[in-house]
Design a protein around this motif. Structure first.
Motif, PDB file in Angstrom:
ATOM      1  N   ARG A 191       0.888  -1.289   0.060  1.00 18.87           N
ATOM      2  CA  ARG A 191      -0.175  -0.044   0.057  1.00 18.87           C
ATOM      3  C   ARG A 191       0.533   1.300   0.008  1.00 18.87           C
ATOM      4  NH1 ARG A 191      -5.475  -0.878   0.528  1.00 18.87           N
ATOM      5  NH2 ARG A 191      -6.009  -2.726   1.633  1.00 18.87           N
ATOM      6  N   ASP A 192       1.974   1.299   0.558  1.00 23.84           N
ATOM      7  CA  ASP A 192       2.877   2.352   0.523  1.00 23.84           C
ATOM      8  C   ASP A 192       3.992   2.348  -0.622  1.00 23.84           C
ATOM      9  OD1 ASP A 192       4.156   4.472   1.808  1.00 23.84           O
ATOM     10  OD2 ASP A 192       5.599   3.468   3.004  1.00 23.84           O
ATOM     11  N   GLY A 193       3.608   1.391  -1.516  1.00 25.35           N
ATOM     12  CA  GLY A 193       4.292   1.420  -2.916  1.00 25.35           C
ATOM     13  C   GLY A 193       4.510   2.840  -3.517  1.00 25.35           C
ATOM     14  N   GLU A 194       5.539   3.371  -3.811  1.00 25.18           N
ATOM     15  CA  GLU A 194       5.636   4.672  -4.291  1.00 25.18           C
ATOM     16  C   GLU A 194       5.071   4.789  -5.819  1.00 25.18           C
ATOM     17  OE1 GLU A 194       9.532   6.125  -3.974  1.00 25.18           O
ATOM     18  OE2 GLU A 194       9.410   6.162  -1.946  1.00 25.18           O
ATOM     19  N   GLY A 195       4.375   5.602  -5.777  1.00 29.72           N
ATOM     20  CA  GLY A 195       3.269   5.885  -7.096  1.00 29.72           C
ATOM     21  C   GLY A 195       2.080   5.045  -7.051  1.00 29.72           C
TER      22      GLY A 195
END
Lengths: 400, 400
Positions: B268-272
């Motif tokens: 969920r915190d994956g960039e983009g």
């Protein structure tokens, strides 16, 4: 076109705008092959292969084709039973004009997945295309098979085969394989060479393996990929029928060069592509491991975004090689080069490496990434592109 | 933090800003484990594993650790011999403070690849961090291990094990595995459970396999990935020492749930990332083929850009499944669903499917893609994100 396109004796091409493409550009091509022509082919390995692929395979197994029918704008893929009926009908239209059995027509489709073929457009367009059949039709045909391609892909060469002159001319379409829903890569190559079926298929299979099977933009393989090699037997020469002969070797080499040109043109035309990248793996223990490493690097989104940024980010290349799944990889022994610059040795950044050296290589449009595994004698090269904003833009907005 | 974080008896955490990160935020963590604690671990399979990974494995094979040392900002990867010396020195600093052998310290590093550790910052920072060791240190520690993470990842749970209350608390870092040069995923979980080494390792391995090994953003695996599970044995309970026991099953289930939460927080915190996508493969013949299909879909840039565009582009999903390499895939039998909507059946678009149905699912942030292979009884799920402009931006501009 600056390149001279040599017509192929016994090959006649006709193109027309049948309004399968929404923009009204030419989209239907018939290639008539003189009686006696032999044709070899390779097809996609995608389990969801389109109806025309299934039918082309079946027809080719029965008899040598007299015609190739190609449409752009609709892939006739994911269309179930109706798709097969439509592919059959489209062959029947061509066969009726030619006065041959419909099994002697091979159908090829490229374009949007999941929509039925507009059969009335085929019925009207096929006679139109065939009314214009001509030996000089390559240029128009290579434009008509384009979908999202920005440039046509057409290559032609005169070749000396053991003292006899032959011609090989071919065209391809595909915009970097980045559109499996524009199901994607097609190649049609013809020659006037006198050659038997076994040698023809061998030359095609070898050439495809080192050309179309060595390009990748995003790892996706389409439902419609196909490539044919037709030999009209019209050249004045002894028949090639021995895989060990000099003549076969010369022929196979020339076909490979033509196919490599056509394949590289697809990569250079990859949508959003700003770089042309060769990932070269040397001294591998097997072809499988060489390709594993090459694809791990060529498909890594991190490597590809770094290429877009012209960033000599050697850590990403190293990490991609490390995760490629090569057993007992000796990271102390292997070396990685950007162009001629050694970036990785002794398990880390090369002592001699400077960021300036890497930057100079990355600033070029054509970039070689070379990985020397020091495990064996097998070398393999894969060609790819970078990942740009435009890649995301084109593929996110494609249907909107 | 809204979630209550339960301290773990026997686990003390200290964090400090040692100036390894350029932005001056906390970047150094020491976790002290009470004598008698057992620790299990899993490490990256990347052949280019970083010096701290090599050393942590070696130390763990010798003796149970008394301390975990974690730094963010520098991965100590691709650093050759000097990297190993530095990793050893960093352990020695902690051991000197604790009065134990340096083999009882496990080092973990995350951050930029290819730069040597700044050892004077470790020498100064480690005593500072250890001066602040406290049982309530989880919150500060979970922030200090972040690199490009936008949010801290911290999970805690009280669990009933056969009538006895235990605590499991853990933290992870990783911004969608999209930074192998910010070498990437770390997880540290602790419990007060009384459990032997074999059961502890079994619970960890099983949990990692179905959590951290089921998330993917771009297919890249970092040089520094590691996950530990420490059990302080402080809880009032009979020791878990039987893999068949109810107590073990309860414990393993709780660990798996904690790890799954931590892993999903990374995606969920994956960039983009603008979407959280579960790719669910059902009725596969084996785990291998289920994962092959799930990864083909989850890693397809074409599927991922369509997800970013909220485009129900079923043709791309179908093409990705088709090229996944499953032998004798029966395309007539398989079904593909977007959420609850059947999009593919009988080898093509489902007859009942409408674009409106697909669009409604795609407009959500959390999306399930479910592929029912009809080949067997194995189900597997992989979690991933979409591919956005920001993915390219962040990864193209990361070092500039």
């Amino acid at each position: 076109m600056e390149m001279q396109i040599h017509p192929v004796a016994g090959v006649y091409l006709g193109a027309t705008a049948a309004k399968i493409k929404k923009n009204g550009k030419p989209d239907l091509v018939v290639i008539e092959l003189i009686e006696g022509t032999l044709t070899a082919a390779t097809f996609t390995t995608n389990a969801f292969c389109a109806a025309p692929v299934t039918l082309a395979k079946r027809h080719l197994a029965e008899v040598s084709p007299r015609a190739l029918l190609i449409n752009a704008g609709n892939a006739n893929a994911g269309t179930g039973e109706q798709g097969m009926k439509d592919a059959l009908s489209s062959c029947a239209f061509v066969a009726a004009e030619l006065g041959c059995d419909m099994t002697r027509v091979l159908p090829f489709s490229t374009g949007v997945i999941g929509e039925n073929l507009p059969m009335e457009k085929f019925e009207n367009g096929i006679p139109q295309a065939m009314a214009g059949l001509q030996i000089d039709g390559w240029d128009a045909a290579s434009k008509a098979i384009m979908t999202t391609d920005l440039v046509q892909k057409l290559v032609s060469r005169e070749v000396d085969i053991d003292g006899h002159r032959i011609v090989i001319t071919g065209m391809s379409k595909g915009s970097g394989m980045i559109h499996p829903n524009m199901a994607t890569m097609l190649g049609f190559v013809a020659t006037d060479a006198k050659i038997d079926q076994a040698c023809l298929q061998a030359a095609l299979s070898a050439a495809v393996e080192s050309s179309f099977n060595r390009i990748t933009v995003d790892g996706d393989t389409s439902t419609n990929d196909a490539c044919t090699l037709s030999a009209t037997q019209q050249a004045d020469m002894p028949e090639i029928h021995d895989l060990e002969s000099v003549a076969y070797q010369q022929f196979a080499k020339a076909v490979k060069e033509i196919m490599t040109d056509l394949a590289q043109m697809i990569v250079r035309d990859g949508e959003g592509a700003t770089k042309f990248v060769a990932v070269i793996v040397e001294e591998a223990d097997s072809k499988e491991e060489a390709l594993k490493v090459a694809h791990a690097v060529a498909l890594s989104p991190l490597v590809k975004t770094a290429l877009f940024a012209s960033d000599p980010n050697w850590g990403r290349i190293l990490a991609a090689v490390g995760r490629a799944g090569v057993e007992n990889l000796d990271i102390e022994a292997l070396k990685i080069y950007l162009g001629d610059v050694c970036i990785v040795e002794n398990g880390g950044r090369a002592a001699s490496y400077t960021e300036e050296q890497g930057q100079a290589v990355m600033n070029e449009t054509d970039i070689d990434i070379r990985i020397v595994l020091k495990r064996g004698t097998v070398n393999e090269t894969v060609w790819t592109t970078d990942f740009s904003y435009d890649y995301v833009k084109i593929n996110a907005e494609y249907r909107s």
